[in-house]
Design a protein around this motif. Structure first.
Motif, short mmCIF file in Angstrom:
data_model
loop_
_atom_site.label_atom_id
_atom_site.label_comp_id
_atom_site.label_asym_id
_atom_site.label_seq_id
_atom_site.Cartn_x
_atom_site.Cartn_y
_atom_site.Cartn_z
N GLY A 182 2.64 7.19 3.32
CA GLY A 182 3.97 6.47 3.29
C GLY A 182 3.46 5.18 2.48
O GLY A 182 2.63 4.79 2.07
N SER A 183 4.76 4.49 2.29
CA SER A 183 4.59 3.18 1.17
C SER A 183 4.81 1.87 2.40
O SER A 183 5.84 2.09 3.26
CB SER A 183 5.60 3.15 0.29
N TYR A 184 4.10 0.81 2.33
CA TYR A 184 4.01 -0.01 3.28
C TYR A 184 4.08 -1.35 2.49
O TYR A 184 3.48 -1.66 1.66
CB TYR A 184 2.80 0.03 4.38
N PHE A 204 8.14 -3.82 -5.98
CA PHE A 204 7.65 -2.91 -5.08
C PHE A 204 7.02 -1.75 -6.03
O PHE A 204 7.78 -1.19 -6.68
CB PHE A 204 8.62 -2.53 -4.31
N PRO A 205 5.79 -1.57 -5.79
CA PRO A 205 4.94 -0.59 -6.63
C PRO A 205 5.33 1.01 -6.13
O PRO A 205 5.50 1.00 -5.00
CB PRO A 205 3.57 -0.83 -6.37
N LYS A 206 5.55 1.73 -7.04
CA LYS A 206 5.47 3.07 -7.11
C LYS A 206 4.17 3.75 -6.43
O LYS A 206 4.09 4.62 -5.40
CB LYS A 206 6.04 3.80 -8.30
N GLU A 207 3.24 3.27 -6.81
CA GLU A 207 1.84 3.70 -6.33
C GLU A 207 0.86 2.41 -6.11
O GLU A 207 0.87 1.67 -7.24
CB GLU A 207 0.93 4.87 -7.33
N ASP A 208 0.10 2.56 -5.02
CA ASP A 208 -0.92 1.34 -4.89
C ASP A 208 -1.89 1.76 -3.85
O ASP A 208 -1.27 1.58 -2.65
CB ASP A 208 -0.30 -0.07 -4.50
N HIS A 235 0.93 -1.11 0.19
CA HIS A 235 0.00 0.16 0.02
C HIS A 235 0.90 1.12 -0.01
O HIS A 235 1.99 1.33 0.84
CB HIS A 235 -0.86 0.12 1.21
N SER A 236 0.54 2.15 -0.72
CA SER A 236 1.25 3.55 -0.95
C SER A 236 0.22 4.60 -0.82
O SER A 236 -0.35 4.53 -1.95
CB SER A 236 2.08 3.42 -2.22
N SER A 237 0.47 5.60 -0.27
CA SER A 237 -0.47 6.87 -0.06
C SER A 237 0.40 7.93 0.75
O SER A 237 1.75 7.95 0.77
CB SER A 237 -1.54 6.52 0.81
N GLY A 239 6.41 -3.82 7.35
CA GLY A 239 7.23 -2.68 7.17
C GLY A 239 6.90 -1.66 6.13
O GLY A 239 6.04 -1.49 5.49
N LYS A 240 7.82 -0.69 6.25
CA LYS A 240 7.82 0.69 5.30
C LYS A 240 8.70 0.25 4.15
O LYS A 240 9.76 -0.17 4.65
CB LYS A 240 8.08 1.95 6.22
N TYR A 241 8.71 1.15 3.14
CA TYR A 241 9.74 1.09 2.11
C TYR A 241 9.72 2.25 1.33
O TYR A 241 8.90 3.00 1.47
CB TYR A 241 9.50 -0.41 1.17
N LYS A 242 11.02 2.51 0.85
CA LYS A 242 11.02 3.71 -0.12
C LYS A 242 11.85 3.21 -1.32
O LYS A 242 12.56 2.15 -1.38
CB LYS A 242 11.92 4.96 0.50
N GLY A 243 11.48 3.91 -2.46
CA GLY A 243 11.96 3.42 -3.83
C GLY A 243 10.91 2.43 -4.33
O GLY A 243 9.90 2.13 -3.83
N ASP A 244 11.00 1.86 -5.55
CA ASP A 244 10.13 1.07 -6.21
C ASP A 244 10.90 0.10 -7.06
O ASP A 244 12.22 0.16 -7.36
CB ASP A 244 8.95 1.58 -6.78
N GLY A 245 10.18 -0.68 -7.62
CA GLY A 245 10.67 -1.53 -8.81
C GLY A 245 11.46 -2.84 -8.37
O GLY A 245 11.05 -3.55 -7.22
N PRO A 246 11.98 -3.88 -9.20
CA PRO A 246 12.47 -5.14 -8.84
C PRO A 246 13.21 -5.29 -7.78
O PRO A 246 14.08 -4.17 -7.66
CB PRO A 246 12.68 -5.57 -10.10
#
Length: 661
Positions: free
Chosen positions: A128-130, A389-393, A123-125, A360-367
């Protein structure tokens, strides 16, 4: 776990044991605040007296949106109505006669799809991204991967465990002891006011030692207070054997007020080679305490209702400890995304049948490659996952909320036994940001109506139900004044469901009751006599009734429901009221061949025919005990065989629930 899911909604607070020196009262509970539990009077609500019930019922609707087809949906605690609203969506409600708030509401189900080895949700909003990672490795361990074990069984023998809960704990203990491996070492510890082991130190699993341990367990009795700290010390204070992994199995209902002290003690005393597994025994156990004990002890928690067989729980426990699949687990990421604030901060060991869940949280995106490492027996273990990991979801908004709950739990774990204003402020900030409840935040309902006209405020202590399966006498002994109505409680707070014991006086009024809930004479579990109070002197007990006292078996009638037909619930209630003495006598006679069965809840379906004959259609025991079910069916059939009621134009279908004690 094991491919199944469980939803639990707590409904009642069990009567907690309060240690320490009295310090007065800040609330309206039955216990004084103490130097150990300063809020004791605010966590010990008055308990309804034996034979009384709450003036309100519980109403629950559960909606399950599983994503795949649901199968084997059941409730071990309640009678439920299941409505399918699509292939993967189901609604669950309570049947109208099983709405008493005296036990936790439990729903279990399985999904029709195959178990996933790996599942990731994102989930990303703006918050933050989780991510949430669910990982269960393939586990068919070889013999050399299984570490030698030292098993320590700790059993709560306090007053609140007396009766059925302790009986279940003893059954679980016997099963657990008999399931040990030949090379195991073990210890059995019981505690109430103090702790004592059956041996001065762990002993090898030999036939002689096993026999002594089983005898020790069989002699356990429930009495005294719940000084759980003594059980913790006895299990964790003596030195570890570095060649063995120590597994502590802690069996209790958790009815204490000093929760944080116990959790702090587990965190302080748990050693690197020790794991604590908690077993909750009863209908309404202290899940907060038992969950946190297992987390602090890097183990897992298992719950067993008082009317369930403990064998399944014990077998699950052994499957887990048989194969500690992974220990010393770490999660790392390499690639487009970077992981941050991963919880649990100390990832627990992975045991058979129990998936690993990481938030957890994450930053960045992609494979990104996620690497999970650990130790399996004496070997190093490594597992890699390829994830994008998606940039937006914006889907799965609850993923961020679950992460926030885990972070709050992490913050709170730092305050066991002490308060930290800075951590408290962080908890409040996080809870407000994610709109979730915590120990310091709550939802507030505002009503636009003046309730205290004239400025006069009034506090009413509303008594709660005794948790199903817990003995009044085991908790309060012969001190009934310690429970029940608080001074000033309104008469509508409770309703009387049977005549009071005693030699004189009238019965308690049924204020505001529906006619179908009129009080009726029922078996008294302490006296075994069925009697109605009036101004006449009570008769003497017969030899048959005295024999019933010795066997301490009684049959209690609770809710009565007319499903269809011309006979009203009031008429049916009066009929059963007149017949109950002979019905109970017949059931007791049939139960002689079964023996003691603890507390068993049964649901009886029947019919009154047009000519007035009563027929029993089915008897269902919540415990699934076929012998009890058959005995009750035979007893009812014999008692009702010669009974004939006034005829009606059509048959009447009815249902009532009863409890054997």
């Amino acid at each position: 776990e094991d491919g199944g899911y469980e939803f639990v909604f707590p409904m009642v607070v069990g009567p907690r044991y309060i240690p320490g020196q009295p310090q007065g009262k800040s609330g309206g509970g039955f216990a004084n605040d103490t130097n150990t539990v300063p809020d004791a009077s605010r966590i010990t609500p008055p308990v309804l007296k034996k034979g009384e019930r709450s003036g309100h019922d519980i109403d629950v609707t559960l909606t399950i949106d599983s994503g795949v087809s649901i199968k084997k949906l059941e409730s071990p605690s309640h009678e439920i109505v299941v409505t399918n609203e699509g292939n993967d969506r189901t609604r669950v409600t309570l049947k109208p006669f099983d709405t008493l708030p005296n036990k936790d509401f439990i729903v279990r189900y399985q999904t029709a799809g195959e178990d996933l080895e790996v599942a990731t949700l994102f989930h990303s909003s703006d918050l933050g991204s989780y991510f949430m990672l669910l990982f269960q490795p393939e586990a068919t361990p070889e013999a050399d991967n299984i570490a030698p074990r030292e098993l320590v069984f700790v059993v709560d023998c306090s007053g609140s465990m007396s009766g059925t809960p302790l009986s279940k704990a003893k059954q679980a203990m016997a099963k657990a002891l008999k399931s040990m491996r030949p090379d195991d070492y073990f210890q059995v510890i019981k505690f109430s006011d103090h702790a004592r082991g059956f041996s001065s130190k762990p002993v090898k699993n030999t036939p002689e030692n096993l026999k002594r341990a089983l005898q020790y367990v069989d002699q356990m009795r429930g009495t005294g207070g719940t000084q759980m700290i003594e059980g913790i010390k006895a299990a964790l204070d003596y030195p570890e054997d570095p060649s063995r992994i120590r597994i502590v199995a802690f069996m209790t209902d958790g009815y204490i007020g000093n929760d944080t002290q116990i959790i702090a003690a587990v965190k302080e005393k748990i050693q690197s080679n020790t794991r604590l597994f908690s077993f909750g025994i009863g209908s309404s156990v202290n899940r907060y305490l038992l969950d946190r004990m297992a987390e602090a002890g890097r183990g897992y928690v298992t719950y067993v209702r008082q009317d369930e067989s403990p064998n399944v729980a014990v077998e699950r426990f052994y499957r887990r400890i048989q194969t500690p699949v992974l220990v010393n687990i770490a999660v790392e990421a390499d690639g487009g995304a970077e992981l941050e604030e991963v919880f649990p901060a100390a990832i627990p060991d992975l045991f058979a049948g129990q998936p690993l869940v990481v938030h957890g949280k994450y930053k960045g995106d992609g494979p990104t490659t996620i690497t999970i490492t650990g130790r399996r027996g004496t070997r190093e273990f490594k597992k890699t996952l390829k994830v994008r990991f998606p940039k937006e979801d914006e889907r799965n908004g609850v993923i961020g909320t679950l992460w926030a709950r885990q972070k709050i739990k992490y913050f709170m774990s730092k305050m066991y036994g002490r308060q930290d204003p800075d951590i408290k402020a962080k908890v409040i900030e996080l809870a407000i940001q994610f709109r979730i409840m915590s120990q310091f935040t709550s939802f507030v309902a505002v009503e636009e109506k003046v309730r205290n006209e004239g400025g006069k405020q009034e506090t009413v202590q509303v008594p709660v139900e005794m948790a199903e399966g817990v003995s009044h006498e085991g908790v309060f002994g012969d001190q009934p004044e310690a429970v029940g109505y608080a001074p000033g409680a309104p008469p509508t707070a409770t309703r009387q469901m049977r005549y009071r014991k005693g030699t004189g006086g009238g019965r308690v009024a049924n204020r505001g009751l529906m006619a179908a809930e009129e009080a009726m004479p029922m078996a008294d579990s302490s006296a075994g006599v069925y009697k109605k109070e009036d101004k006449k002197a009570p008769r003497e007990q017969t030899e048959t009734e005295k024999d019933s006292d010795d066997r301490a078996l009684s049959a209690h009638l609770s809710s009565i429901v007319v499903l269809s037909g011309p006979i009203s619930e009031l008429e049916l209630t009066k009929m059963l009221k007149k017949l109950w003495s002979q019905i109970s006598k017949a059931i007791r006679a049939e139960m002689k061949s079964v023996g003691s069965a603890g507390n068993v809840r049964l649901v009886v379906m029947g019919e009154v025919s047009k000519n007035g004959t009563i027929t029993v259609k089915s008897v269902n025991a919540a415990s699934g005990d076929a012998s009890v079910q058959s005995a009750v069916t035979r007893g009812l059939a014999k008692a009702l065989k010669k009974v004939k009621l006034p005829g009606k134009d059509a048959p009447t279908q009815f249902k009532f629930s009863m409890e054997l004690r």
